[in-house]
Design an enzyme around this catalytic site. Structure first.
Site, PDB file in Angstrom:
ATOM      1  N   ILE A  46       4.800  -4.484  10.385  1.00  0.00           N
ATOM      2  CA  ILE A  46       5.056  -4.042   9.010  1.00  0.00           C
ATOM      3  C   ILE A  46       4.653  -2.584   8.992  1.00  0.00           C
ATOM      4  CG2 ILE A  46       4.477  -4.336   6.573  1.00  0.00           C
ATOM      5  CD1 ILE A  46       4.077  -7.316   7.129  1.00  0.00           C
ATOM      6  N   THR A  51       0.828  -1.207   0.000  1.00  0.00           N
ATOM      7  CA  THR A  51       0.000   0.000   0.000  1.00  0.00           C
ATOM      8  C   THR A  51       0.858   1.250   0.000  1.00  0.00           C
ATOM      9  OG1 THR A  51      -1.704  -1.181   1.243  1.00  0.00           O
ATOM     10  CG2 THR A  51      -1.833   1.215   1.219  1.00  0.00           C
ATOM     11  N   SER A  52       1.856   1.292   0.878  1.00  0.00           N
ATOM     12  CA  SER A  52       2.730   2.470   0.971  1.00  0.00           C
ATOM     13  C   SER A  52       3.551   2.667  -0.291  1.00  0.00           C
ATOM     14  CB  SER A  52       3.671   2.345   2.175  1.00  0.00           C
ATOM     15  OG  SER A  52       2.931   2.212   3.367  1.00  0.00           O
ATOM     16  N   TYR A  87      -2.893 -10.163   4.470  1.00  0.00           N
ATOM     17  CA  TYR A  87      -2.948  -8.743   4.816  1.00  0.00           C
ATOM     18  C   TYR A  87      -4.404  -8.370   5.034  1.00  0.00           C
ATOM     19  CZ  TYR A  87      -2.165  -3.652   4.284  1.00  0.00           C
ATOM     20  OH  TYR A  87      -2.127  -2.286   4.465  1.00  0.00           O
ATOM     21  N   TYR A 125     -13.292  -4.415  -3.360  1.00  0.00           N
ATOM     22  CA  TYR A 125     -14.349  -4.034  -4.293  1.00  0.00           C
ATOM     23  C   TYR A 125     -15.347  -5.168  -4.554  1.00  0.00           C
ATOM     24  CZ  TYR A 125     -17.059  -1.926  -7.966  1.00  0.00           C
ATOM     25  OH  TYR A 125     -18.117  -1.460  -8.692  1.00  0.00           O
ATOM     26  N   ARG A 155      -9.639  -0.405   4.051  1.00  0.00           N
ATOM     27  CA  ARG A 155      -9.385  -0.195   2.626  1.00  0.00           C
ATOM     28  C   ARG A 155     -10.171  -1.160   1.740  1.00  0.00           C
ATOM     29  NH1 ARG A 155      -5.009   2.919   0.839  1.00  0.00           N
ATOM     30  NH2 ARG A 155      -3.694   3.735   2.490  1.00  0.00           N
ATOM     31  N   LYS A 157      -0.424  -9.738   8.406  1.00  0.00           N
ATOM     32  CA  LYS A 157      -0.265  -8.326   8.745  1.00  0.00           C
ATOM     33  C   LYS A 157      -1.645  -7.850   9.154  1.00  0.00           C
ATOM     34  CE  LYS A 157       0.734  -3.742   6.889  1.00  0.00           C
ATOM     35  NZ  LYS A 157       1.063  -2.931   5.681  1.00  0.00           N
TER      36      LYS A 157
END
Length: 295
Positions: free
Chosen positions: A206, A47-48, A136, A110, A141, A164
């Site tokens: 993380i 993501t980052s 994850y 989604y 999100r 994570k």
């Protein structure tokens, strides 16, 4: 007990971009900065790292580059998640062939799915790869949350090794640890919950904070593991303001801004991400000065 991929602090590394691609010279500098600062593992294309706006070629190339640059000095975990199971398998297989030590796979977003769908999705990925899989879970999100009972089922797979956890629910972490024991390592996915998750037997974090304060993030974990819980907690508490500032707007807007303030050539954020608002910028910069990250 499954083999631990890493113990301590992994950086969810931000991606430096050029006008038409990835700035690999600056990525090399960032990787070396982290290795010299005692970062325990690198997560690339997460993501980052703005993986969601990378082309397929960019996504594969940045994984390959990172593995080659790290040269086995610390583990490389490749972000290969997708809401399309078939594509997640394909990208995970590429990461394995490129030499990644593990893969990080986010819950489908989604289109989403049921808990049964999560089990089938992640099992399909694990069945078709031969390196450890880190789940994850970031429902803010994706709109999907992995339940402790689902973790317990997934943990039966020999290659589903860790999670994570970024659902923010400590009670859920407690239940997951009770159900999975040593069959599923837990890493904090939130910098404000490192110590709480370590206290429940977590193996580390993380981290977004680690992008700009790698030694501190490593030390929070190292102090805890060495038995100096009070000092570890003090570091966590001291950095609360900076952690909050790094999430004053959607990640990775603040952290990429912070890296620019440090002098790294990060390029522009990819749309639809926009520049950090001036008020948040001023708070972030002041906190970076407070913690001697910049002068």
């Amino acid at each position: 007990m499954k083999k631990i991929i890493f113990k301590g602090s992994a950086v969810a590394i931000a991606t430096p971009f050029t006008a038409d691609g990835i700035n690999y010279d600056e990525l090399k500098n960032l990787i070396e900065f982290h290795i010299s600062s005692h970062t325990d593992a690198i997560v690339i294309a997460g993501t980052s790292g703005e993986a969601s706006t990378m082309t397929d070629d960019e996504h594969k190339e940045i994984i390959k580059f990172t593995v080659q640059q790290v040269k086995g000095r610390i583990p490389v975990i490749a972000g290969t998640g997708s809401n399309d199971t078939a594509y997640a398998v394909q990208l995970s297989q590429f990461a394995e062939e490129a030499g990644a030590d593990a893969i990080l796979s986010v819950t489908p977003y989604y289109n989403k799915c049921t808990q049964k769908g999560l089990i089938k999705h992640f099992t399909q990925i694990a069945d078709n790869t031969n390196i450890p899989l880190v789940l994850y879970n970031v429902p803010s999100r994706t709109g999907v949350n992995i339940k402790p009972e689902t973790y317990a089922e997934l943990a039966k797979h020999p290659r589903i090794a860790a999670v994570k956890e970024a659902n923010g629910d400590i009670t859920s972490v407690l239940k997951t640890r009770a159900l999975c024991g040593d069959e599923l390592a837990v890493y904090s996915g939130n910098d404000d919950q490192i110590i709480p998750i370590l206290s429940l037997g977590g193996q580390g974090v993380i981290s977004v904070l680690s992008n700009i304060a790698p030694k501190t993030t490593h030390d929070i974990c190292e102090l805890y593991f060495s038995g100096n819980v009070e000092a570890a907690a003090k570091l966590q508490i001291d950095f609360e303001g900076l952690i909050s500032a790094l999430f004053s707007e959607v990640n990775p807007i603040p952290v990429k801004t912070a890296l620019k303030i440090m002098g790294y050539d990060m390029g522009e954020l990819r749309m639809p991400l926009t520049e950090l608002e001036p008020a948040n910028y001023n708070v972030l910069k002041a906190l970076m000065k407070k913690h001697n990250i910049i002068r």
